[in-house]
Design an enzyme around this catalytic site. Structure first.
Site, short mmCIF file in Angstrom:
data_model
loop_
_atom_site.label_atom_id
_atom_site.label_comp_id
_atom_site.label_asym_id
_atom_site.label_seq_id
_atom_site.Cartn_x
_atom_site.Cartn_y
_atom_site.Cartn_z
N GLU A 150 -1.08 -1.37 -5.07
CA GLU A 150 -2.35 -0.80 -5.16
C GLU A 150 -2.22 0.41 -6.37
OE1 GLU A 150 -5.40 2.15 -2.88
OE2 GLU A 150 -4.19 0.82 -1.77
N ASP A 205 -2.60 0.82 7.47
CA ASP A 205 -1.64 0.82 6.12
C ASP A 205 -1.26 -0.62 6.20
OD1 ASP A 205 -1.37 3.46 5.50
OD2 ASP A 205 -0.61 3.69 7.40
N ASP A 260 1.00 -1.15 -0.01
CA ASP A 260 -0.12 -0.11 -0.04
C ASP A 260 0.79 1.33 0.10
OD1 ASP A 260 -2.35 1.69 0.14
OD2 ASP A 260 -1.84 1.84 2.49
#
EC number: 3.1.21.10
Length: 173
Positions: A67, A139, A8
């Site tokens: 991502e 996160d 991420d």
């Protein structure tokens, strides 16, 4: 057995999560965050690069999943996020890992069942799917969600390709 590293990306905090996919089963390996508090952009990017490189060297994942960037309202934030994401991708590319990218909506869909899930919902479902005793921070949970999304997507693609392969062999009278 396939070890998946999910990322991420973030300029201040880059989450990472590692899972081991053994057939239909997913097992938690590790997760955490690479924290960036420096003032210089180059120093922050270097820290992301070194952190990702260290994680890859330690765990030897088979796959790198990250991502995709979403459209941000603030151009400066989008640029910084893009730099952080690019740095993470270069670290994986330098170590010759296959790289897969997933949209945030697809990740949330794969983990929670809806593309509009909130962070708390992602954390709860990651905890449930990986049988963790507590919720990972947001996160790390997002990064584990990226890894889970890859595992589910890859499994589905394999099933579809196997079914397609079988149907091509089938002869109809």
């Amino acid at each position: 057995m396939s070890i998946i590293l999910g990322i991420d990306p973030g300029f201040r905090t880059t989450g990472y999560g590692l899972i081991d996919q053994q057939g239909p089963n997913l097992f938690y390996l590790d997760s955490g965050c690479i924290l960036n508090k420096g003032k210089k952009i180059s120093g922050r990017l270097r820290k992301i690069y070194l952190g990702i490189t260290e994680i890859i060297s330690k765990f030897q994942p088979d796959v790198f999943a990250i991502e995709q960037i979403f459209i941000a309202k603030n151009a400066s934030s989008a640029l910084k996020l893009g730099q952080a994401r690019g740095t993470a991708i270069v670290a994986a590319e330098n170590l010759e890992l296959p790289i897969y990218e997933y949209a945030a909506r697809l990740i949330k869909q794969a983990v929670v069942g809806t593309g509009r899930a909130e962070k708390n919902q992602v954390q709860t479902m990651v905890q449930h799917i990986l049988k963790l005793t507590k919720k990972p921070n947001s996160d790390a949970a997002d990064a584990l969600g990226v890894a889970i999304c890859h595992a589910h997507t890859h499994k589905t693609i394999n099933l579809l390709s196997n079914n397609l392969h079988i149907s091509k062999k089938r002869k109809y009278l």
